[in-house]
Design a protein around this motif. Structure first.
Motif, PDB file in Angstrom:
ATOM      1  N   GLY A  20       3.812   3.522  -0.245  1.00 20.95           N
ATOM      2  CA  GLY A  20       2.527   3.002  -0.289  1.00 20.95           C
ATOM      3  C   GLY A  20       1.783   2.373   0.669  1.00 20.95           C
ATOM      4  N   TYR A  21       2.448   2.445   1.965  1.00 21.78           N
ATOM      5  CA  TYR A  21       2.038   1.980   3.180  1.00 21.78           C
ATOM      6  C   TYR A  21       1.150   2.982   4.001  1.00 21.78           C
ATOM      7  N   THR A  22       0.001   3.072   3.630  1.00 18.08           N
ATOM      8  CA  THR A  22      -0.936   4.135   4.045  1.00 18.08           C
ATOM      9  C   THR A  22      -2.048   3.506   5.116  1.00 18.08           C
ATOM     10  N   SER A  23      -1.927   2.356   5.317  1.00 20.39           N
ATOM     11  CA  SER A  23      -2.733   2.092   6.454  1.00 20.39           C
ATOM     12  C   SER A  23      -1.880   0.806   7.376  1.00 20.39           C
ATOM     13  N   LEU A  24      -2.584   0.659   8.701  1.00 20.86           N
ATOM     14  CA  LEU A  24      -2.020  -0.654   9.366  1.00 20.86           C
ATOM     15  C   LEU A  24      -2.135  -1.793   8.827  1.00 20.86           C
ATOM     16  N   SER A  25      -3.201  -1.910   8.066  1.00 17.46           N
ATOM     17  CA  SER A  25      -3.154  -3.342   7.416  1.00 17.46           C
ATOM     18  C   SER A  25      -2.241  -3.679   6.369  1.00 17.46           C
ATOM     19  N   SER A  26      -1.599  -2.519   5.704  1.00 18.26           N
ATOM     20  CA  SER A  26      -0.717  -2.902   4.837  1.00 18.26           C
ATOM     21  C   SER A  26       0.748  -3.192   5.461  1.00 18.26           C
ATOM     22  N   LEU A  27       0.941  -2.887   6.780  1.00 13.74           N
ATOM     23  CA  LEU A  27       2.211  -3.386   7.508  1.00 13.74           C
ATOM     24  C   LEU A  27       1.991  -4.685   8.174  1.00 13.74           C
ATOM     25  N   SER A  28       0.828  -5.373   8.087  1.00 13.38           N
ATOM     26  CA  SER A  28       0.580  -6.529   8.950  1.00 13.38           C
ATOM     27  C   SER A  28       1.376  -7.553   8.509  1.00 13.38           C
ATOM     28  N   ARG A 236       0.551  10.279 -12.872  1.00 18.19           N
ATOM     29  CA  ARG A 236       0.704  10.093 -14.607  1.00 18.19           C
ATOM     30  C   ARG A 236       2.340  10.715 -14.719  1.00 18.19           C
ATOM     31  N   GLN A 237       2.778  11.409 -13.710  1.00 19.27           N
ATOM     32  CA  GLN A 237       3.958  11.886 -14.143  1.00 19.27           C
ATOM     33  C   GLN A 237       5.110  11.252 -13.184  1.00 19.27           C
ATOM     34  N   ASP A 238       5.820  10.878 -14.306  1.00 18.61           N
ATOM     35  CA  ASP A 238       7.295  10.010 -13.683  1.00 18.61           C
ATOM     36  C   ASP A 238       7.017   8.985 -12.629  1.00 18.61           C
ATOM     37  N   PHE A 239       5.953   8.151 -13.030  1.00 17.16           N
ATOM     38  CA  PHE A 239       5.831   7.114 -12.168  1.00 17.16           C
ATOM     39  C   PHE A 239       6.006   5.660 -12.813  1.00 17.16           C
ATOM     40  N   ASP A 240       7.393   5.223 -12.543  1.00 18.11           N
ATOM     41  CA  ASP A 240       7.751   3.924 -13.317  1.00 18.11           C
ATOM     42  C   ASP A 240       7.259   2.749 -12.503  1.00 18.11           C
ATOM     43  N   ASP A 241       7.302   2.762 -11.349  1.00 10.94           N
ATOM     44  CA  ASP A 241       6.615   1.504 -10.557  1.00 10.94           C
ATOM     45  C   ASP A 241       5.136   1.350 -10.481  1.00 10.94           C
ATOM     46  N   MET A 242       4.596   0.744 -11.543  1.00 12.60           N
ATOM     47  CA  MET A 242       3.281   0.456 -11.831  1.00 12.60           C
ATOM     48  C   MET A 242       2.538  -0.219 -10.707  1.00 12.60           C
ATOM     49  N   ALA A 243       3.171  -1.160 -10.075  1.00 17.92           N
ATOM     50  CA  ALA A 243       2.879  -2.024  -9.133  1.00 17.92           C
ATOM     51  C   ALA A 243       2.578  -1.005  -7.779  1.00 17.92           C
TER      52      ALA A 243
END
Length: 346
Positions: A20-28, A236-243
């Motif tokens: 889920g880390y798709t941008s530099l801001s998500s790692l800040s 929608r396929q086998d995605f248990d972690d909704m967050a």
């Protein structure tokens, strides 16, 4: 600068996107222990990744701060841009009318509905129509078609392209009062050659392609339409972690919005339908939940009314909610007819 341009290995980049880390801001604001846990890597490796991200941010800020400040617009400029913006026709006059002329550029439009209602048919129609010259309701551009379900049919695209050429010939012949033979330079094969097709088999591939679009479009500046069919399938396929799913979807939506505005192109997201229970009854709703509904500028819901197909404009910042009938014919999307039946196309 985004994750794709970081000085890390392809394996590390893939793990970042998958987590889920798709941008530099998500790692800040992430610490090495948290990143190591999310990526299932040693803490020392996580520290190196965060160091690379920090260096990328500093480089990006040094190069881009003046561009950000210079990017301001006045409201008057924005109004003039809206007045001169062009639309992509859907080949259905009633549907174009409720959309304000068609699918708008610089916006993300979500189109959803039940299976068999014509979502993919409309997506292929738009991929063809965007290539029409402006005089024929197009933008004279090319299309990117991102297929997550394997529903794109090149034979069907050829049918719609052939019908598009016929329509342009008929329209041009109508305008010529002397009824001289008329010629349209584009041929059906030309329409197919201008559709860039990506087949996606997982949500990580989908995120990777969305991240890659900015570079691809910078190399193909005549692209004026991006279609994802469907944006929902792999989430929608086998995605248990909704967050995690919410974080991934939010990041992808922001990238698509930025892509549409930066490149003055239209983004169309085809979505699946589900049923939602409220006020004591079930009603049709689009997948991915209420939070996803805020990710798009416009939202159109396709539905059956008896044997007729209808499109309902559910959300728009400038247009009222309205419904319009349409039909799916061998030639593609067209105006509704009284004899419209539930016919399965190719």
């Amino acid at each position: 600068m985004d994750i794709l341009r970081m000085a890390v290995s392809a394996t590390q980049r893939g793990k970042l996107i998958a987590a889920g880390y798709t941008s530099l801001s998500s790692l800040s604001s992430i610490s090495p222990p948290v990143l190591a846990r999310d990526l299932q890597i040693p803490e020392s490796e996580a520290s190196e990744i965060l160091k690379a991200a920090s260096q990328s941010v500093r480089l990006d800020n040094s190069n881009g701060c003046h561009a950000i400040i210079a990017g301001a617009q006045t409201a008057w400029d924005m109004l003039n841009e809206e007045d001169t913006s062009r639309c992509i026709t859907t080949s259905c006059a009633d549907l174009d009318n409720i959309l304000g002329g068609g699918i708008n550029c610089k916006e993300v439009t979500e189109i959803g509905g039940v299976p068999g209602i014509g979502k993919t048919q409309l997506g292929i129609q738009l991929a063809v129509n965007v290539q029409r010259p402006a005089d024929y309701g197009g933008l004279g551009g090319k299309a990117i078609y991102i297929d997550t379900e394997g529903s794109f049919m090149v034979e069907r695209a050829l049918q719609i392209a052939e019908a598009c050429v016929e329509d342009m010939l008929e329209y041009r012949g109508f305008l010529r009062k002397n009824f001289e033979p008329c010629h349209v330079s584009m041929q059906p094969k030309d329409f197919l050659a201008n559709i860039f097709y990506f087949r996606i088999c997982s949500y990580t591939e989908q995120l990777a392609v969305v991240n890659y679009l900015d570079k691809f479009i910078s190399d193909h500046k005549d692209v004026k339409l991006v279609i994802i069919d469907s944006v929902t399938f792999h989430f929608r396929q086998d995605f248990d972690d909704m967050a995690l799913r919410t974080r991934l979807l939010s990041g992808m939506a922001l990238k698509l919005i930025k892509l549409a505005k930066k490149n003055s192109l239209a983004v169309v997201l085809l979505n699946q339908a589900t049923t939602k229970y409220s006020n004591g009854s079930f009603h049709l709703s689009l997948a991915l939940g209420d939070s996803w509904s805020h990710a798009c500028t416009n939202r159109v819901i396709l539905y059956w009314n008896g044997n007729e197909r209808y499109a309902y404009l559910d959300k728009s910042p400038s247009l009222p909610s309205a419904s319009a009938p349409y039909s799916v014919t061998p030639k593609g999307i067209r105006d509704a007819t009284s004899s419209c039946k539930r016919i399965k196309m190719m």
